[in-house]
Design an enzyme around this catalytic site. Structure first.
Site, PDB file in Angstrom:
ATOM      1  N   ALA A 197       0.842  -1.205   0.000  1.00 40.77           N
ATOM      2  CA  ALA A 197       0.000   0.000   0.000  1.00 40.77           C
ATOM      3  C   ALA A 197       0.868   1.243   0.000  1.00 40.77           C
ATOM      4  O   ALA A 197       0.675   2.162   0.785  1.00 40.77           O
ATOM      5  CB  ALA A 197      -0.916  -0.022   1.218  1.00 40.77           C
ATOM      6  N   VAL A 218       2.927   3.458  -5.090  1.00 43.74           N
ATOM      7  CA  VAL A 218       2.396   2.894  -6.333  1.00 43.74           C
ATOM      8  C   VAL A 218       1.067   2.192  -6.069  1.00 43.74           C
ATOM      9  O   VAL A 218       0.036   2.530  -6.668  1.00 43.74           O
ATOM     10  CB  VAL A 218       3.412   1.919  -6.973  1.00 43.74           C
ATOM     11  N   THR A 273       8.529  -2.132 -10.398  1.00 43.45           N
ATOM     12  CA  THR A 273       9.519  -2.197 -11.471  1.00 43.45           C
ATOM     13  C   THR A 273      10.517  -3.294 -11.144  1.00 43.45           C
ATOM     14  O   THR A 273      11.077  -3.317 -10.056  1.00 43.45           O
ATOM     15  CB  THR A 273      10.283  -0.879 -11.581  1.00 43.45           C
ATOM     16  N   GLU A 326       5.135  10.667  -9.335  1.00 41.98           N
ATOM     17  CA  GLU A 326       4.604  11.187  -8.078  1.00 41.98           C
ATOM     18  C   GLU A 326       4.352  12.687  -8.218  1.00 41.98           C
ATOM     19  O   GLU A 326       5.059  13.381  -8.940  1.00 41.98           O
ATOM     20  CB  GLU A 326       5.583  10.877  -6.946  1.00 41.98           C
ATOM     21  N   LYS A 364       9.816  -0.717 -18.984  1.00 47.27           N
ATOM     22  CA  LYS A 364       9.687   0.131 -17.809  1.00 47.27           C
ATOM     23  C   LYS A 364      11.051   0.659 -17.372  1.00 47.27           C
ATOM     24  O   LYS A 364      11.229   1.850 -17.150  1.00 47.27           O
ATOM     25  CB  LYS A 364       9.015  -0.649 -16.668  1.00 47.27           C
ATOM     26  N   LEU A 365      12.027  -0.256 -17.292  1.00 47.47           N
ATOM     27  CA  LEU A 365      13.370   0.179 -16.887  1.00 47.47           C
ATOM     28  C   LEU A 365      13.923   1.206 -17.853  1.00 47.47           C
ATOM     29  O   LEU A 365      14.506   2.213 -17.458  1.00 47.47           O
ATOM     30  CB  LEU A 365      14.347  -1.008 -16.903  1.00 47.47           C
ATOM     31  N   ASN A 415      12.350   4.832 -17.840  1.00 46.71           N
ATOM     32  CA  ASN A 415      12.926   5.656 -16.777  1.00 46.71           C
ATOM     33  C   ASN A 415      14.356   6.060 -17.116  1.00 46.71           C
ATOM     34  O   ASN A 415      14.772   7.181 -16.833  1.00 46.71           O
ATOM     35  CB  ASN A 415      12.869   4.924 -15.440  1.00 46.71           C
ATOM     36  N   CYS A 425      12.718   5.765  -8.380  1.00 49.81           N
ATOM     37  CA  CYS A 425      12.865   4.963  -9.607  1.00 49.81           C
ATOM     38  C   CYS A 425      14.155   5.191 -10.385  1.00 49.81           C
ATOM     39  O   CYS A 425      14.829   4.237 -10.742  1.00 49.81           O
ATOM     40  CB  CYS A 425      11.697   5.241 -10.548  1.00 49.81           C
ATOM     41  N   GLN A 482      17.368   6.358 -10.219  1.00 47.73           N
ATOM     42  CA  GLN A 482      18.682   5.816  -9.886  1.00 47.73           C
ATOM     43  C   GLN A 482      18.629   4.295  -9.802  1.00 47.73           C
ATOM     44  O   GLN A 482      19.450   3.585 -10.362  1.00 47.73           O
ATOM     45  CB  GLN A 482      19.150   6.418  -8.563  1.00 47.73           C
TER      46      GLN A 482
HETATM   47  C1  UDX Z   1       9.401   8.612 -12.644  1.00 48.02           C
HETATM   48  C2  UDX Z   1       8.776   8.496 -14.047  1.00 48.02           C
HETATM   49  O1  UDX Z   1       8.498   9.805 -14.554  1.00 48.02           O
HETATM   50  C3  UDX Z   1       7.513   7.662 -13.994  1.00 48.02           C
HETATM   51  O2  UDX Z   1       6.991   7.487 -15.296  1.00 48.02           O
HETATM   52  C4  UDX Z   1       7.854   6.312 -13.386  1.00 48.02           C
HETATM   53  O3  UDX Z   1       6.710   5.518 -13.274  1.00 48.02           O
HETATM   54  C5  UDX Z   1       8.488   6.484 -12.023  1.00 48.02           C
HETATM   55  O4  UDX Z   1       9.624   7.321 -12.113  1.00 48.02           O
HETATM   56  P1  UDX Z   1       8.906  10.085 -10.473  1.00 48.02           P
HETATM   57  O5  UDX Z   1      10.168   9.519  -9.941  1.00 48.02           O
HETATM   58  O6  UDX Z   1       7.691  10.068  -9.621  1.00 48.02           O
HETATM   59  O7  UDX Z   1       8.493   9.329 -11.820  1.00 48.02           O
HETATM   60  O8  UDX Z   1       9.149  11.623 -10.849  1.00 48.02           O
HETATM   61  P2  UDX Z   1       9.629  12.417 -12.148  1.00 48.02           P
HETATM   62  O9  UDX Z   1       8.635  13.463 -12.414  1.00 48.02           O
HETATM   63  O10 UDX Z   1       9.992  11.544 -13.264  1.00 48.02           O
HETATM   64  O11 UDX Z   1      10.927  13.155 -11.593  1.00 48.02           O
HETATM   65  C6  UDX Z   1      12.118  12.461 -11.243  1.00 48.02           C
HETATM   66  C7  UDX Z   1      13.195  13.433 -10.806  1.00 48.02           C
HETATM   67  O12 UDX Z   1      13.700  14.167 -11.911  1.00 48.02           O
HETATM   68  C8  UDX Z   1      12.719  14.480  -9.788  1.00 48.02           C
HETATM   69  O13 UDX Z   1      13.688  14.657  -8.786  1.00 48.02           O
HETATM   70  C9  UDX Z   1      12.550  15.717 -10.630  1.00 48.02           C
HETATM   71  O14 UDX Z   1      12.668  16.894  -9.880  1.00 48.02           O
HETATM   72  C10 UDX Z   1      13.695  15.554 -11.630  1.00 48.02           C
HETATM   73  N1  UDX Z   1      13.470  16.290 -12.886  1.00 48.02           N
HETATM   74  C11 UDX Z   1      12.417  15.998 -13.692  1.00 48.02           C
HETATM   75  C12 UDX Z   1      14.350  17.300 -13.229  1.00 48.02           C
HETATM   76  O15 UDX Z   1      15.305  17.591 -12.505  1.00 48.02           O
HETATM   77  N2  UDX Z   1      14.141  17.976 -14.391  1.00 48.02           N
HETATM   78  C13 UDX Z   1      13.105  17.703 -15.238  1.00 48.02           C
HETATM   79  O16 UDX Z   1      12.984  18.367 -16.282  1.00 48.02           O
HETATM   80  C14 UDX Z   1      12.212  16.683 -14.859  1.00 48.02           C
HETATM   81  P1  ADP Z   2       6.447   1.971  -3.984  1.00 46.92           P
HETATM   82  O1  ADP Z   2       6.898   3.355  -4.263  1.00 46.92           O
HETATM   83  O2  ADP Z   2       7.014   0.963  -4.933  1.00 46.92           O
HETATM   84  O3  ADP Z   2       4.963   1.862  -3.848  1.00 46.92           O
HETATM   85  P2  ADP Z   2       6.638   1.778  -1.079  1.00 46.92           P
HETATM   86  O4  ADP Z   2       7.824   1.484  -0.206  1.00 46.92           O
HETATM   87  O5  ADP Z   2       5.950   3.091  -0.951  1.00 46.92           O
HETATM   88  O6  ADP Z   2       7.118   1.538  -2.581  1.00 46.92           O
HETATM   89  O7  ADP Z   2       5.522   0.645  -0.844  1.00 46.92           O
HETATM   90  C1  ADP Z   2       5.748  -0.719  -0.782  1.00 46.92           C
HETATM   91  C2  ADP Z   2       4.881  -1.321   0.344  1.00 46.92           C
HETATM   92  O8  ADP Z   2       4.930  -2.745   0.256  1.00 46.92           O
HETATM   93  C3  ADP Z   2       5.307  -0.968   1.770  1.00 46.92           C
HETATM   94  O9  ADP Z   2       4.239  -0.309   2.436  1.00 46.92           O
HETATM   95  C4  ADP Z   2       5.634  -2.331   2.431  1.00 46.92           C
HETATM   96  O10 ADP Z   2       5.237  -2.397   3.785  1.00 46.92           O
HETATM   97  C5  ADP Z   2       4.813  -3.290   1.578  1.00 46.92           C
HETATM   98  N1  ADP Z   2       5.292  -4.689   1.587  1.00 46.92           N
HETATM   99  C6  ADP Z   2       6.539  -5.148   1.356  1.00 46.92           C
HETATM  100  N2  ADP Z   2       6.574  -6.508   1.411  1.00 46.92           N
HETATM  101  C7  ADP Z   2       5.304  -6.922   1.687  1.00 46.92           C
HETATM  102  C8  ADP Z   2       4.677  -8.217   1.860  1.00 46.92           C
HETATM  103  N3  ADP Z   2       5.365  -9.359   1.741  1.00 46.92           N
HETATM  104  N4  ADP Z   2       3.349  -8.251   2.135  1.00 46.92           N
HETATM  105  C9  ADP Z   2       2.639  -7.086   2.240  1.00 46.92           C
HETATM  106  N5  ADP Z   2       3.169  -5.862   2.075  1.00 46.92           N
HETATM  107  C10 ADP Z   2       4.480  -5.763   1.805  1.00 46.92           C
END
Ligand code: UDX
Ligand code: ADP
Length: 464
Positions: free
Chosen positions: A10, A13, A132, A165, A220-221, A224, A276, A278
């Protein structure tokens, strides 16, 4: 047909994704489970502003569906048992031990989930990778399910999440595409169709792409990696701009208007963060190396090297500008989240910049509109550079930005929160030590206006 969904995890994602599925598909029961009791309690909070994930618009989506067809609980086994489709949304952090330490994804949590599903399930299930994952993880999941299960059929699909996010609700409501990968067998195709039907409740069919599992995992990888590469490219140019008198904002606009390049993701910054970029690139590098593809690995690794350099040079510039010493000086960091509109701080540049400044014995104040003090300290303690007592004595986290800047020698903008633009900068200037410095790591503020007040301003990528 999928009528009952279970999502394990929960987090950032699982939570928003399931909230939107439940919101858009009132006939499907969606059960989100997690081992973390506090997290589940927060998702069930009466006050919708207290949800564990901050995302604009998420409270409304949860409000509509929670208790109707959206449920949050810690009853993992029950939810697995009831479901036709199980999403795995647990975290896959970078390994901190053993082979692949610092690079490979730690699949411990994924494997535990697969084993739990296998031991509990007594009816056929579609198991969906949402987290991912390195390419070919589905194979491992399938093997575990097959060899440890109770003889029921499992079909593994890959359905990676592309939400960013801060814009998660909108990204989920109107996705550029939904990607579903499955096996090429008739059973695999049937499972794909069942999941397509869920998304087809609100996503146009032409935006739902179906592929084989490996393409989906790898897409997906690499999506990103491409995005992160653009940020590292523009950040590399930002340094060149500072030396040549060019302005990165002007350069970004000029290159971004070429329709082949496009305007998005060309904003210079103190460095990308988030859970994601890094992690996924390190993963890509590790996979490439494991296939002996040294050049491919080195190519992608450079994106990370550039990002680390950007964070370090930002901190080094603060020290240099403040007459080569920040020892005992007060520096206010505005923003701790890795980008605006989220309370997530994973890999945020602010953590690393703060660490470098603490190494130089600065006193730091932190203000972020959505990040709690305990999170700031946890992030610093996690680095293991100094004891938590030291972190607490050198860093103070305040609730008021004006308080954070009062008496400070310098301010550093770490996150592009909109509210920073609306501050009374004249008032802030008057209460600071002189000369008063601003280091804008996000190119957010109006430089001429601040200079007219009297600030000495450094804005990333703007040459003088
Ligand atoms: C990313 C991907 O965009 C998304 O599709 C994937 O599912 C998860 O990873 P997220 O990490 O939530 O999403 O944020 P994103 O908006 O991609 O920004 C990543 C980082 O890059 C942030 O620190 C942001 O500030 C930075 N960024 C982004 C820049 O510095 N410059 C930009 O122009 C855009
Ligand atoms: P993401 O950004 O990928 O959603 P989070 O760390 O925010 O990553 O969420 C992952 C969640 O998965 C955490 O809340 C963690 O407690 C939960 N989790 C990890 N392993 C298990 C498991 N075996 N059963 C249930 N929940 C789990």
């Amino acid at each position: 047909m999928i009528k009952n969904i279970c999502c394990i995890g929960a987090g950032y994602v699982g939570g928003p994704t399931m909230a939107v599925i439940a919101n858009k598909c009132p006939d499907i029961k969606v059960h989100v489970v997690d081992l973390n009791e506090q997290r589940i309690a927060d998702w069930n909070a009466d006050d919708f502003s207290k949800l564990p994930v901050y995302e604009p618009g998420l409270d409304e989506v949860v409000k509509e569906a929670r208790g109707r067809n959206l449920f949050f609980s810690t009853k993992v086994d029950e939810a697995i048992q009831e479901a036709d489709a199980i999403f795995i949304s647990v975290n896959t952090p970078t390994k901190t031990y053993g082979v692949g330490k610092g690079m490979a994804a730690d699949l411990k949590y994924i494997e535990l989930c697969a084993r739990q599903i296998a031991s509990v399930a007594t009816t056929d299930k579609i198991v969906i990778e949402k987290s991912t994952l390195p390419v070919r993880t589905a194979e491992a999941i399938q093997n575990i399910l097959k060899n440890t299960g109770n003889g029921v059929n499992f079909e593994v699909l890959s359905n990676p999440e592309f939400l960013a996010e801060g814009t998660a609700v909108n990204d989920l409501m109107k996705p550029d595409r939904v990607l579903i990968g499955g096996s090429e067998t008739p059973e695999g195709q049937k499972a794909i169709e069942a999941l397509v039907a869920v998304y087809a409740n609100w996503v146009p069919k032409e935006n739902i792409l179906t592929t084989n599992v490996w393409s989906s995992e790898l897409s997906k990888l690499t999506a990103n990696a491409f995005l992160a590469q653009r940020v590292s490219s523009v950040n590399a140019l930002s340094e060149l701009c500072e030396h040549t008198g060019a302005d990165i904002n002007e350069v970004s606009r000029a290159i971004g208007t070429d329709s082949r390049i496009g305007p998005k993701f060309l904003k210079a910054s103190v460095g990308f963060g988030g859970s994601c970029f890094q992690k996924d690139i390190l993963n890509l590098v590790y996979i490439s190396k494991s296939y002996g593809l040294t050049e491919v690995a080195d190519y992608w690794e450079q994106v990370i090297i550039m990002n680390d350099h950007q964070k370090r040079r930002f901190a080094a510039n603060i020290v240099k500008t403040l007459y080569n010493t920040v020892s005992g000086k007060e520096i206010s960091l505005l923003g701790w989240a890795f980008k605006k509109d989220t309370n997530d701080t994973r890999e945020s540049a602010a953590i690393y910049v703060c660490d470098e400044l603490l190494n130089e014995r600065a006193n730091i104040r932190v203000y972020d509109p959505k990040v709690s003090a305990s999170k700031v300290y946890t992030d610093l303690d996690y680095l293991d550079t100094r004891s938590s007592e030291e972190n607490e004595s050198l860093v103070s986290v305040v609730n008021d930005p004006y308080e954070s800047c009062k008496g400070a020698h310098a301010i550093a903008i770490m996150t592009e929160w909109d509210e920073f633009k609306t501050y009374d900068w004249q008032k802030i200037y008057e209460q600071m030590q002189k000369p008063a410095f601003i280091f804008d790591g996000r190119n957010l503020l109006d430089v001429p206006k601040l200079e007219a007040i009297g600030f000495k301003v450094y804005s990333i990528g703007i040459g003088k």
